[in-house]
Design an enzyme around this catalytic site. Sequence first.
Site, short mmCIF file in Angstrom:
data_model
loop_
_atom_site.label_atom_id
_atom_site.label_comp_id
_atom_site.label_asym_id
_atom_site.label_seq_id
_atom_site.Cartn_x
_atom_site.Cartn_y
_atom_site.Cartn_z
N LYS A 160 3.50 17.14 40.10
CA LYS A 160 4.68 17.93 40.51
C LYS A 160 4.40 18.47 41.91
O LYS A 160 4.21 19.69 42.11
CB LYS A 160 4.90 19.04 39.48
CG LYS A 160 6.32 19.54 39.42
CD LYS A 160 6.53 20.35 38.16
CE LYS A 160 7.73 21.27 38.25
NZ LYS A 160 8.98 20.72 38.70
N1 PMP Z 1 11.62 15.76 36.19
C1 PMP Z 1 11.49 16.46 37.34
C2 PMP Z 1 11.51 15.73 38.64
C3 PMP Z 1 11.35 17.86 37.30
O1 PMP Z 1 11.22 18.55 38.44
C4 PMP Z 1 11.36 18.51 36.05
C5 PMP Z 1 11.27 20.01 35.98
N2 PMP Z 1 9.95 20.45 35.90
C6 PMP Z 1 11.47 17.74 34.89
C7 PMP Z 1 11.61 16.37 35.00
C8 PMP Z 1 11.41 18.36 33.52
O2 PMP Z 1 10.10 18.76 33.24
P1 PMP Z 1 9.79 19.94 32.22
O3 PMP Z 1 10.49 19.63 30.97
O4 PMP Z 1 8.30 19.93 32.05
O5 PMP Z 1 10.28 21.19 32.84
#
Ligand code: PMP
Length: 316
Positions: A160
Amino acid sequence: MTAKPQNKYAFFEGKFVPIEDAKVSIMTHALNYGTGAFGGLRGYWNSEEEELFVFRPYEHYERVLASAKMLMIDLPYTRDELVNITLQLLQKEGYREDCYLRPLVYKSESIIGVRLNNLEGQFSLFSIPFGRYVSNEEGARVGFSSWTRVSDNSVPARGKFTGAYINSAFIKTEALLNGFDEALVLDDSGHVAEGSAENVFIVRNGTLITPPVNADILEGITRRTIIQLVREQLGLEVVERPLDRTEFYVAEEAFFCGTGVQLAAIIEVDHRPVGTGKMGPIVRDLRDLYFRVVRGQHPDYRHWVTPVYAQVPSAK
Ligand code: PMP
């Protein structure tokens, strides 16, 4: 101009400080080169129990540490210590409402030179009161983006990384300026990856389908949660496989999921209604279930929520 923050503290350079004091230099490596990685967690206020619950903090920090590892940032904290810092910060803020947490690991040195090795890293954390992320959770109108998702051999979506979010920003901006609520984006191979900051599922013939973890997606914690809830509570099949764009045109239902978006029905894709063009029964059931689980109201999934105020903080 930015609004006066409603939060009072941050964890910054190893200690809790007033939010106004959590500042970095314009020379900071991460600010110049995007060499950071972040997380996003939610705290849910449960008014019956008068308790704030953080949803799956251990899993979120495992992912933060995995991103840090890819960036060659060796943090002096374990996963459990990071959870502990998070609970202490929330105790200091004393929220009695839903909130959002933003952990960040970043290359903190003031240095010119693009690389990852031999650079100091830091961890910071702040929180804000937080409700909705997408205004149209009950029915998002979505268009496929003209942008392509970052790919594992250039900017890995599995991490991320702060710098990678310029891709999300291009995708989201185009969607908003074109009058959509959100976008879907294809990977290099032409298959569906995800939304700008959320994972995606469709329902076809009663089966849920979502792109696999090697489709240049972020491995979402909500995605993992939904897969387990669907199998255990709805008794439906979930398949992880490459998804074509036009499968959205013929799907019965579709939805986004993520910490920010929670669970948002997709009711239209590329100006075509998804199913009936209204939120379908599976998405409705899943949303009800999800909102009970994250607020600590489902006995089978209490281990996914960590109470903030019931904890006895360990001094640090
Ligand atoms: N894809 C992306 C590109 C994101 O930024 C997020 C948000 N964190 C998600 C998917 C969803 O991830 P999560 O369920 O862990 O928040």
